[in-house]
Design a protein around this motif. Structure first.
Motif, PDB file in Angstrom:
ATOM      1  N   ASP A 132       0.915  -1.124   0.060  1.00  0.00           N
ATOM      2  CA  ASP A 132       0.113   0.002   0.116  1.00  0.00           C
ATOM      3  C   ASP A 132       0.864   1.352   0.014  1.00  0.00           C
ATOM      4  OD1 ASP A 132      -2.222  -1.477  -0.106  1.00  0.00           O
ATOM      5  OD2 ASP A 132      -2.298  -1.575   2.222  1.00  0.00           O
ATOM      6  N   ILE A 133       2.069   1.121   0.558  1.00  0.00           N
ATOM      7  CA  ILE A 133       2.985   2.424   0.834  1.00  0.00           C
ATOM      8  C   ILE A 133       4.427   1.967   0.890  1.00  0.00           C
ATOM      9  CG2 ILE A 133       2.831   2.221   3.315  1.00  0.00           C
ATOM     10  CD1 ILE A 133       2.618   5.386   2.903  1.00  0.00           C
ATOM     11  N   ARG A 151      -1.178   7.586   6.827  1.00  0.00           N
ATOM     12  CA  ARG A 151      -2.546   7.177   6.616  1.00  0.00           C
ATOM     13  C   ARG A 151      -3.182   8.004   5.356  1.00  0.00           C
ATOM     14  NH1 ARG A 151      -7.229   9.426   7.417  1.00  0.00           N
ATOM     15  NH2 ARG A 151      -6.248  11.311   8.478  1.00  0.00           N
ATOM     16  N   ARG A 152      -2.787   9.395   5.354  1.00  0.00           N
ATOM     17  CA  ARG A 152      -3.593   9.891   4.258  1.00  0.00           C
ATOM     18  C   ARG A 152      -3.112   9.780   2.988  1.00  0.00           C
ATOM     19  NH1 ARG A 152      -2.585  16.030   5.930  1.00  0.00           N
ATOM     20  NH2 ARG A 152      -0.833  15.117   7.105  1.00  0.00           N
ATOM     21  N   ALA A 153      -1.889   9.285   2.813  1.00  0.00           N
ATOM     22  CA  ALA A 153      -1.242   8.793   1.553  1.00  0.00           C
ATOM     23  C   ALA A 153      -1.931   7.711   0.999  1.00  0.00           C
ATOM     24  CB  ALA A 153       0.145   8.645   1.507  1.00  0.00           C
ATOM     25  N   ILE A 154      -2.205   6.525   1.793  1.00  0.00           N
ATOM     26  CA  ILE A 154      -2.844   5.216   1.557  1.00  0.00           C
ATOM     27  C   ILE A 154      -4.178   5.460   1.136  1.00  0.00           C
ATOM     28  CG2 ILE A 154      -3.517   3.075   2.625  1.00  0.00           C
ATOM     29  CD1 ILE A 154      -0.926   2.967   4.271  1.00  0.00           C
ATOM     30  N   GLU A 155      -4.890   6.504   1.827  1.00  0.00           N
ATOM     31  CA  GLU A 155      -6.309   6.641   1.629  1.00  0.00           C
ATOM     32  C   GLU A 155      -6.596   7.124   0.122  1.00  0.00           C
ATOM     33  OE1 GLU A 155      -8.079   9.306   4.577  1.00  0.00           O
ATOM     34  OE2 GLU A 155      -8.125   7.563   6.075  1.00  0.00           O
ATOM     35  N   LEU A 179       1.793  -0.949  -9.736  1.00  0.00           N
ATOM     36  CA  LEU A 179       2.244  -0.325  -8.566  1.00  0.00           C
ATOM     37  C   LEU A 179       1.443   0.931  -8.303  1.00  0.00           C
ATOM     38  CD1 LEU A 179       5.726  -1.187  -7.840  1.00  0.00           C
ATOM     39  CD2 LEU A 179       3.850  -2.333  -6.840  1.00  0.00           C
ATOM     40  N   ALA A 180       0.439   1.263  -9.109  1.00  0.00           N
ATOM     41  CA  ALA A 180      -0.312   2.251  -9.477  1.00  0.00           C
ATOM     42  C   ALA A 180      -1.146   2.806  -8.095  1.00  0.00           C
ATOM     43  CB  ALA A 180      -1.165   2.220 -10.591  1.00  0.00           C
ATOM     44  N   HIS A 181      -1.454   1.902  -7.112  1.00  0.00           N
ATOM     45  CA  HIS A 181      -1.957   2.206  -5.835  1.00  0.00           C
ATOM     46  C   HIS A 181      -0.973   2.427  -5.018  1.00  0.00           C
ATOM     47  CE1 HIS A 181      -5.568   2.097  -8.001  1.00  0.00           C
ATOM     48  NE2 HIS A 181      -5.700   1.025  -8.493  1.00  0.00           N
ATOM     49  N   THR A 182       0.243   2.188  -5.001  1.00  0.00           N
ATOM     50  CA  THR A 182       1.311   2.170  -3.988  1.00  0.00           C
ATOM     51  C   THR A 182       1.581   3.812  -3.724  1.00  0.00           C
ATOM     52  OG1 THR A 182       1.984  -0.058  -4.493  1.00  0.00           O
ATOM     53  CG2 THR A 182       3.558   1.556  -3.445  1.00  0.00           C
ATOM     54  N   PRO A 231      -7.748   2.202  -4.123  1.00  0.00           N
ATOM     55  CA  PRO A 231      -8.560   2.047  -5.339  1.00  0.00           C
ATOM     56  C   PRO A 231     -10.014   2.148  -4.863  1.00  0.00           C
ATOM     57  CG  PRO A 231      -7.680  -0.154  -4.674  1.00  0.00           C
ATOM     58  CD  PRO A 231      -6.888   0.893  -3.918  1.00  0.00           C
ATOM     59  N   ALA A 232     -10.701   2.736  -6.106  1.00  0.00           N
ATOM     60  CA  ALA A 232     -12.054   3.041  -5.866  1.00  0.00           C
ATOM     61  C   ALA A 232     -13.017   1.814  -5.683  1.00  0.00           C
ATOM     62  CB  ALA A 232     -12.902   3.912  -6.950  1.00  0.00           C
TER      63      ALA A 232
END
Length: 91
Positions: free
Chosen positions: A12-13, A81-85, A38-41, A89-90
């Motif tokens: 995730d990060i 936390r904010r970066a992961i949010e 890794l688009a959502h990392t 993915p939607a």
């Protein structure tokens, strides 16, 4: 090695220091951003480099946030936390 692990684990990060052995954190960040898997990392640069142009380079390479050392642990955790949010993915 870290990038290979990220491709397998799809975290995730990723927290990257600018001064990594072998490749700079900026280079690794660019590689992460170039990899569709890794688009959502989320990527946060965590580094002692604190000049304005360093921050500009960090964001230009695709970092979601930039934290200068030393930092408060609570501040880093909130940024994580904010970066992961933001990258999640939607549903």
């Amino acid at each position: 090695a870290g990038l290979s692990a990220a491709l397998k684990l799809r975290p995730d990060i990723a927290l990257l220091d600018w001064l990594l052995p072998g490749r700079s954190g900026v280079e690794v960040c660019r590689a992460v951003r170039a990899e569709p898997h890794l688009a959502h990392t989320a990527v946060i640069m965590v580094t002692a480099r604190d000049q304005e142009n360093d921050l500009e380079w960090g964001y230009a390479c695709g970092a979601d946030d930039y934290v200068v050392k030393p930092f408060l642990t609570g501040d880093l955790l909130e940024r994580v936390r904010r970066a992961i949010e933001r990258r999640a993915p939607a549903q």
